[in-house]
Design a protein around this motif. Structure first.
Motif, mmCIF file in Angstrom:
data_model
loop_
_atom_site.group_PDB
_atom_site.id
_atom_site.type_symbol
_atom_site.label_atom_id
_atom_site.label_comp_id
_atom_site.label_asym_id
_atom_site.label_seq_id
_atom_site.Cartn_x
_atom_site.Cartn_y
_atom_site.Cartn_z
ATOM 1 N N LEU A 73 1.071 -1.543 -0.067
ATOM 2 C CA LEU A 73 0.151 0.169 0.067
ATOM 3 C C LEU A 73 0.883 1.133 0.182
ATOM 4 O O LEU A 73 0.696 1.957 -1.088
ATOM 5 N N HIS A 74 1.619 1.190 0.873
ATOM 6 C CA HIS A 74 2.749 2.246 0.937
ATOM 7 C C HIS A 74 3.466 2.626 -0.484
ATOM 8 O O HIS A 74 3.422 2.986 -1.288
ATOM 9 N N ARG A 75 3.495 1.783 -1.210
ATOM 10 C CA ARG A 75 4.437 1.782 -2.105
ATOM 11 C C ARG A 75 3.550 2.051 -3.549
ATOM 12 O O ARG A 75 3.958 3.308 -4.430
ATOM 13 N N GLN A 76 2.858 1.087 -3.439
ATOM 14 C CA GLN A 76 1.041 2.466 -4.372
ATOM 15 C C GLN A 76 0.863 3.522 -3.960
ATOM 16 O O GLN A 76 0.911 4.431 -4.830
ATOM 17 N N GLN A 77 0.938 4.356 -2.967
ATOM 18 C CA GLN A 77 0.744 5.455 -2.918
ATOM 19 C C GLN A 77 2.092 6.023 -3.351
ATOM 20 O O GLN A 77 1.748 7.341 -3.757
ATOM 21 N N PHE A 78 3.720 5.749 -3.389
ATOM 22 C CA PHE A 78 4.256 6.413 -4.035
ATOM 23 C C PHE A 78 3.823 6.805 -4.930
ATOM 24 O O PHE A 78 4.284 8.009 -5.784
ATOM 25 N N VAL A 79 3.300 6.021 -6.113
ATOM 26 C CA VAL A 79 3.290 5.923 -7.626
ATOM 27 C C VAL A 79 2.341 6.538 -7.394
ATOM 28 O O VAL A 79 2.610 7.236 -8.333
ATOM 29 N N LEU A 80 0.696 6.449 -6.951
ATOM 30 C CA LEU A 80 -0.575 7.279 -7.201
ATOM 31 C C LEU A 80 0.014 9.016 -7.132
ATOM 32 O O LEU A 80 -0.297 9.006 -7.649
ATOM 33 N N HIS A 81 0.721 8.932 -6.007
ATOM 34 C CA HIS A 81 1.311 10.205 -6.010
ATOM 35 C C HIS A 81 1.843 10.830 -7.009
ATOM 36 O O HIS A 81 1.452 12.196 -7.599
ATOM 37 N N GLU A 82 2.947 10.340 -7.820
ATOM 38 C CA GLU A 82 3.718 10.886 -8.918
ATOM 39 C C GLU A 82 2.515 10.966 -10.078
ATOM 40 O O GLU A 82 2.570 11.361 -11.004
ATOM 41 N N LEU A 83 1.689 9.524 -10.579
ATOM 42 C CA LEU A 83 0.969 9.449 -11.704
ATOM 43 C C LEU A 83 -0.360 10.793 -11.821
ATOM 44 O O LEU A 83 -1.113 11.308 -12.804
ATOM 45 N N ALA A 84 -0.610 10.723 -9.662
ATOM 46 C CA ALA A 84 -1.702 12.357 -9.763
ATOM 47 C C ALA A 84 -1.187 13.793 -10.326
ATOM 48 O O ALA A 84 -1.729 13.924 -11.152
ATOM 49 N N HIS A 85 0.413 13.640 -9.764
ATOM 50 C CA HIS A 85 1.002 14.807 -11.094
ATOM 51 C C HIS A 85 0.729 15.052 -12.414
ATOM 52 O O HIS A 85 0.525 15.884 -13.414
ATOM 53 N N MET A 86 1.372 13.952 -13.252
ATOM 54 C CA MET A 86 0.430 13.894 -14.084
ATOM 55 C C MET A 86 -0.669 14.025 -14.931
ATOM 56 O O MET A 86 -0.787 14.857 -15.431
ATOM 57 N N ILE A 87 -1.128 13.392 -14.121
ATOM 58 C CA ILE A 87 -2.855 13.323 -14.342
ATOM 59 C C ILE A 87 -3.475 15.122 -14.362
ATOM 60 O O ILE A 87 -3.876 15.964 -15.203
ATOM 61 N N LEU A 88 -2.299 15.820 -13.199
ATOM 62 C CA LEU A 88 -2.588 17.183 -12.795
ATOM 63 C C LEU A 88 -2.437 18.270 -13.992
ATOM 64 O O LEU A 88 -2.761 18.997 -13.962
ATOM 65 N N GLY A 89 -1.268 17.873 -14.602
ATOM 66 C CA GLY A 89 -0.348 18.520 -15.501
ATOM 67 C C GLY A 89 0.812 19.198 -15.063
ATOM 68 O O GLY A 89 1.011 20.220 -15.662
ATOM 69 N N HIS A 90 1.176 18.408 -13.952
ATOM 70 C CA HIS A 90 2.360 19.342 -14.025
ATOM 71 C C HIS A 90 3.709 19.109 -14.276
ATOM 72 O O HIS A 90 4.519 19.916 -13.367
ATOM 73 N N LEU A 91 3.433 18.117 -14.876
ATOM 74 C CA LEU A 91 5.005 18.065 -16.179
ATOM 75 C C LEU A 91 4.296 19.105 -17.373
ATOM 76 O O LEU A 91 6.092 19.242 -17.301
#
Length: 154
Positions: A73-91
């Protein structure tokens, strides 16, 4: 920025419904960005040092690099946080406060992401964590829907 509205709009824009698998999410992000997305665990990355995951965008595709964790779950949260940046257009921006001469071989948008990661109280970090939490809830809902949980406890 109204973080709750931004996060809700981003989640609705994925068109995944209320429950979905991690693979559904990964494929959706990859398709929306028209880029290959790889998720890679780095054994030498230590979450205790304060860096749990990072995004790297190259000509070959997007990479989420994450630290090892005994907790799935902790590992998944790491990845989901980074995917969230992609989804939100932060890149998507190329603005960077660092002189190009200091890090010439790293693209401006990558420099910006790596160097602004330190401000965990920024609106972008709070929005990414909020969206990551909502994504995790959708994935958990999918797991419950696929299990016999409701048959046993319903």
């Amino acid at each position: 920025m109204n973080i709750e509205q931004t996060v809700s709009a981003a989640l609705a824009g994925l068109q995944l419904g209320n429950t979905f698998t991690f693979d559904n999410l990964r494929h959706t992000v990859q398709d929306r960005r028209h880029r290959r997305l790889r998720i890679v665990e780095l054994a030498d990355l230590d979450a205790h040092d304060g860096l749990c995951a990072a995004l790297l965008s190259t000509d070959a595709g997007d990479y989420v690099l994450h630290a090892r964790s005994d907790s799935a779950l902790h590992r998944q949260q790491f990845v989901l946080h980074e995917l969230a940046h992609m989804i939100l257009g932060h890149l998507d921006g190329d603005d960077c406060a660092v002189e190009e001469a200091l890090l010439p071989s790293i693209p401006p948008h990558t420099r910006a992401r790596l160097l602004t990661r330190q401000d965990l109280d920024s609106e972008t970090e709070i929005a990414a964590e909020s969206l990551a939490d909502r994504l995790a809830a959708g994935i958990r809902g999918s797991v419950f829907a696929e299990s016999a949980y409701s048959e046993v406890f319903g």
